[in-house]
Every structure is written in structure tokens, then in C-alpha cells.
Design an enzyme around this catalytic site. Structure first.
Site, short mmCIF file in Angstrom:
data_model
loop_
_atom_site.label_atom_id
_atom_site.label_comp_id
_atom_site.label_asym_id
_atom_site.label_seq_id
_atom_site.Cartn_x
_atom_site.Cartn_y
_atom_site.Cartn_z
N TYR A 58 -37.99 -10.95 33.58
CA TYR A 58 -36.83 -10.76 32.55
C TYR A 58 -35.55 -10.87 33.53
CZ TYR A 58 -39.69 -11.07 28.55
OH TYR A 58 -40.86 -11.20 27.78
N ASN A 97 -35.33 -18.34 20.23
CA ASN A 97 -34.91 -18.33 21.67
C ASN A 97 -34.16 -17.03 21.75
OD1 ASN A 97 -35.88 -20.76 21.86
ND2 ASN A 97 -33.80 -21.73 21.53
N ASP A 99 -32.05 -16.76 24.46
CA ASP A 99 -30.97 -17.00 25.01
C ASP A 99 -29.62 -16.80 23.99
OD1 ASP A 99 -29.95 -19.42 23.48
OD2 ASP A 99 -31.95 -20.39 24.70
N HIS A 114 -37.33 -13.11 18.18
CA HIS A 114 -37.75 -12.50 19.32
C HIS A 114 -37.12 -11.76 20.42
CE1 HIS A 114 -41.14 -16.12 18.75
NE2 HIS A 114 -41.09 -15.15 17.89
N THR A 183 -39.29 -26.67 18.05
CA THR A 183 -40.50 -25.60 18.71
C THR A 183 -41.89 -26.10 18.26
OG1 THR A 183 -41.16 -23.39 17.48
CG2 THR A 183 -39.94 -25.11 16.01
N ASN A 207 -38.08 -33.15 16.93
CA ASN A 207 -38.76 -32.74 18.02
C ASN A 207 -39.00 -34.04 18.94
OD1 ASN A 207 -40.89 -31.63 19.78
ND2 ASN A 207 -41.11 -30.11 18.64
N LEU A 208 -39.32 -33.95 20.33
CA LEU A 208 -39.46 -35.07 20.91
C LEU A 208 -41.02 -35.54 20.66
CD1 LEU A 208 -38.94 -33.87 24.64
CD2 LEU A 208 -37.59 -35.36 23.39
N ASP A 209 -41.83 -34.51 20.17
CA ASP A 209 -43.21 -34.91 19.75
C ASP A 209 -43.77 -34.36 18.39
OD1 ASP A 209 -43.77 -36.34 22.42
OD2 ASP A 209 -43.59 -34.29 23.24
N ALA A 225 -33.15 -33.17 21.06
CA ALA A 225 -32.29 -32.23 20.22
C ALA A 225 -30.79 -32.73 20.03
CB ALA A 225 -32.52 -30.92 20.29
P1 OAD Z 1 -42.38 -24.23 23.13
O1 OAD Z 1 -42.04 -24.27 24.78
O2 OAD Z 1 -43.65 -23.60 22.75
O3 OAD Z 1 -41.84 -25.75 22.62
C1 OAD Z 1 -41.00 -26.50 22.71
C2 OAD Z 1 -40.98 -27.62 21.78
O4 OAD Z 1 -39.67 -28.12 21.94
C3 OAD Z 1 -42.20 -28.57 22.36
O5 OAD Z 1 -42.66 -28.96 20.85
C4 OAD Z 1 -41.29 -29.73 22.79
O6 OAD Z 1 -41.67 -31.02 22.48
C5 OAD Z 1 -39.77 -29.63 22.19
N1 OAD Z 1 -38.84 -30.11 22.90
C6 OAD Z 1 -38.72 -29.77 24.45
N2 OAD Z 1 -37.49 -30.46 24.81
C7 OAD Z 1 -36.92 -31.05 23.47
C8 OAD Z 1 -35.73 -31.63 23.49
N3 OAD Z 1 -34.84 -31.91 24.45
N4 OAD Z 1 -35.34 -32.05 22.20
C9 OAD Z 1 -36.16 -31.63 21.07
N5 OAD Z 1 -37.50 -31.09 21.22
C10 OAD Z 1 -37.72 -30.83 22.44
O7 OAD Z 1 -41.05 -23.10 22.72
P2 OAD Z 1 -41.23 -22.55 21.12
O8 OAD Z 1 -41.91 -23.18 20.21
O9 OAD Z 1 -39.86 -22.04 21.08
O10 OAD Z 1 -42.34 -16.35 22.29
O11 OAD Z 1 -41.94 -21.11 21.65
C11 OAD Z 1 -42.12 -20.05 20.69
C12 OAD Z 1 -42.53 -18.96 21.29
O12 OAD Z 1 -43.53 -18.98 22.46
C13 OAD Z 1 -40.94 -18.54 22.36
O13 OAD Z 1 -40.24 -17.75 21.44
C14 OAD Z 1 -41.71 -17.44 23.23
C15 OAD Z 1 -43.20 -18.18 23.60
O14 OAD Z 1 -44.15 -17.65 24.07
C16 OAD Z 1 -42.06 -15.23 22.74
O15 OAD Z 1 -41.84 -15.07 24.12
C17 OAD Z 1 -42.36 -13.87 22.02
#
Ligand code: OAD
Length: 247
Positions: A58, A97, A99, A114, A183, A207-209, A225
């Protein structure tokens, strides 16, 4: 998107919304920190067994976030603008997030599901403080001389309950437009929020995918995004101006 009334908007953001600001996503390339999976350094067990490792993780993330190169991107700015236009009664922004880029862009009401990287909490008293520096296993409590080493990141770890879930489900129950941005739909309960919206709710995934939760959305927009969000916000503002979004 059809021009119907969408007066209660809930937006869920994930790491993808901050990726173009320079903060890595969790499940992107590798998704590891110094060889550790996030689950290994973000849990109460990890903090009990290897507190130094958890603090290092962290401290590194806090330092990365405070790098002057890290700034909100057009997606964060567009969401802040949407809040200005429709007001907090019509928009509920939830982020996974930790941040502070939504706030830096100007969003006033952000539900940090979170937790927040720039805050610490005392495990004894529950008090929360803003925190910009490093945290160590023996960091003294800011005001209690008898307490030392009781501070932890104000972060929800795996196995812990996300913050203020009842507020989220209350908003979801009455939501008419649900938007998930960047997400992966792999971490619950956030991944299940889309399922908690009413059948009449319009659901858009940006999302990208594709993700495992994509089938629950009626509308899918694919791309970065920083481009998709400003476009969608422009459309929503037009609907709002035409009173098609107001209640
Ligand atoms: P992930 O890293 O799991 O997923 C990120 C998502 O964003 C993916 O589906 C990518 O395709 C998409 N992505 C990446 N770049 C992008 C862009 N420029 N524009 C649009 N989409 C984009 O992140 P989260 O879903 O936020 O929890 O993860 C959820 C939780 O898992 C987090 O809050 C964290 C982690 O473990 C804890 O720490 C409790």
C-alpha cells in the site's frame, strides 16, 4: 440508447476508468505486484501474518497515486460534469477504485466501496485519517500516545465487507439507468450490482472487452473509457436538457 426517462442513474466504476491515468488494472497483463497476487497482499490474514509486506504494497500504491504524472482523465472529468448537470439526487457514483481521481476531477459524491488509499484507520478506535506518507508496522497513532502500530490502510480487503452496502442496494432498487465502466465483473458483490437493478432499468456496459457480466446489460460500448464516457455523458446531457431525463 432510446430517449426514455432515466431519472435515477447509478454508475459503477472499476480500475479501467483509471487505467488511462496511468494506474494499472488488477487483472491486466500479469496483474501481479512483485510476484504476489492481489489476494495475497489484500487480506486480513496477510496483514496478520506479513504486515510489513502489506504495508509495502500500500505504501507503493500510495506513492504511485501521488506521482505528479497521475491525473484524472477525460472519463473522470466527464462524470464530474454529469454530476454538476443532473445533481446528486439523480446520480449515484460508486467506485471500486481506491484512488481519488474522481474527486480530483470534481465529483463531490463518490461512494468508495473498497475504501480509500489516501486514508488510514485505527484498528483499535475505528478512527479514520487522511494519510499521504508511508505506513509502518510501528507507526504511532496520531493522537493517542499509548497506541502504536494500530494503523492500517482504509481499504476493504478480501473477506471484508465493502462499505455502506445497504446504501448501494437502496439506490440500485430504484435505479432507472445503470452504467458499469471499466470493471471486469469478477469481484463480488460489485459484480452482482447489475442483477440488483429492476427489470425496467436500462443497463449499459462500457469496457474494452466483454466480461462475465456482459449478458446482464442491454447495451455494450467497447473502447477506452476516456473516449466512451465523454460521448455517453454528452448524450445524457442532451437528454437531460430535453427534459427526457428529468423526473
Ligand atoms: P479489473 O482489473 O479486474 O478489471 C479492469 C477492467 O477494465 C477490465 O474488464 C478491462 O477490460 C477494463 N479496462 C481496462 N482498461 C480500460 C480502458 N482504458 N477503458 C475501459 N475499460 C478498460 O478491475 P476491477 O473490476 O475494478 O478489489 O477490479 C475489482 C476489484 O478487484 C478491485 O476493486 C480490487 C480488485 O481485487 C479489492 O482490492 C478489494
Amino acid at each position: 440508447m432510446t430517449p426514455t426517462k432515466f431519472p435515477r442513474i447509478v454508475i459503477l466504476t472499476g480500475a479501467g476508468v483509471s487505467a488511462e491515468s496511468g494506474l494499472p488494472t488488477f487483472r491486466g497483463a500479469g496483474g501481479l505486484w512483485e510476484g504476489h497476487r492481489i489476494e495475497e497482499v489484500a487480506s486480513p490474514a496477510a496483514f496478520r501474518n506479513q504486515p510489513e509486506l502489506v504495508h509495502d504494497f500500500y505504501n507503493w500504491r500510495r506513492k504511485s497515486l501521488l506521482d505528479p504524472a497521475i491525473k484524472p482523465n477525460p472519463a473522470h472529468h466527464a462524470l464530474a460534469e454529469l454530476e454538476q448537470v443532473v445533481g446528486p439526487n439523480h446520480l449515484y457514483l460508486i467506485t471500486q477504485n481506491v484512488d481519488d481521481l474522481h474527486e480530483r476531477a470534481g465529483s463531490n459524491q463518490v461512494h468508495h466501496l473498497h475504501g480509500e488509499l489516501l486514508k488510514v484507520r485505527c484498528t483499535e478506535t475505528g478512527e479514520v485519517w487522511p494519510w499521504l506518507g508511508d505506513l509502518q508496522v510501528d507507526t504511532p497513532h496520531p493522537s493517542r500516545l499509548d497506541l502504536r502500530g494500530t494503523l492500517r490502510p482504509h481499504i476493504v480487503w478480501f473477506g471484508e465487507q465493502p462499505f455502506r452496502l445497504p446504501d448501494v442496494y437502496n439506490r440500485l432498487r430504484h435505479c432507472t439507468l445503470f452504467i458499469a465502466i471499466g470493471t471486469s465483473g469478477q469481484v463480488y458483490p460489485a459484480a452482482g450490482f447489475v442483477q440488483a437493478t429492476p427489470a425496467s432499468c436500462h443497463r449499459i456496459e462500457l469496457n474494452l472487452d466483454d466480461t462475465p457480466t456482459s449478458p446482464a446489460f442491454q447495451e455494450h460500448r467497447r473502447g477506452p473509457a476516456s473516449e466512451l464516457v465523454p460521448t455517453l455523458v454528452r448524450e445524457l446531457k442532451q437528454l437531460w436538457a430535453a427534459s427526457l431525463l428529468s423526473s
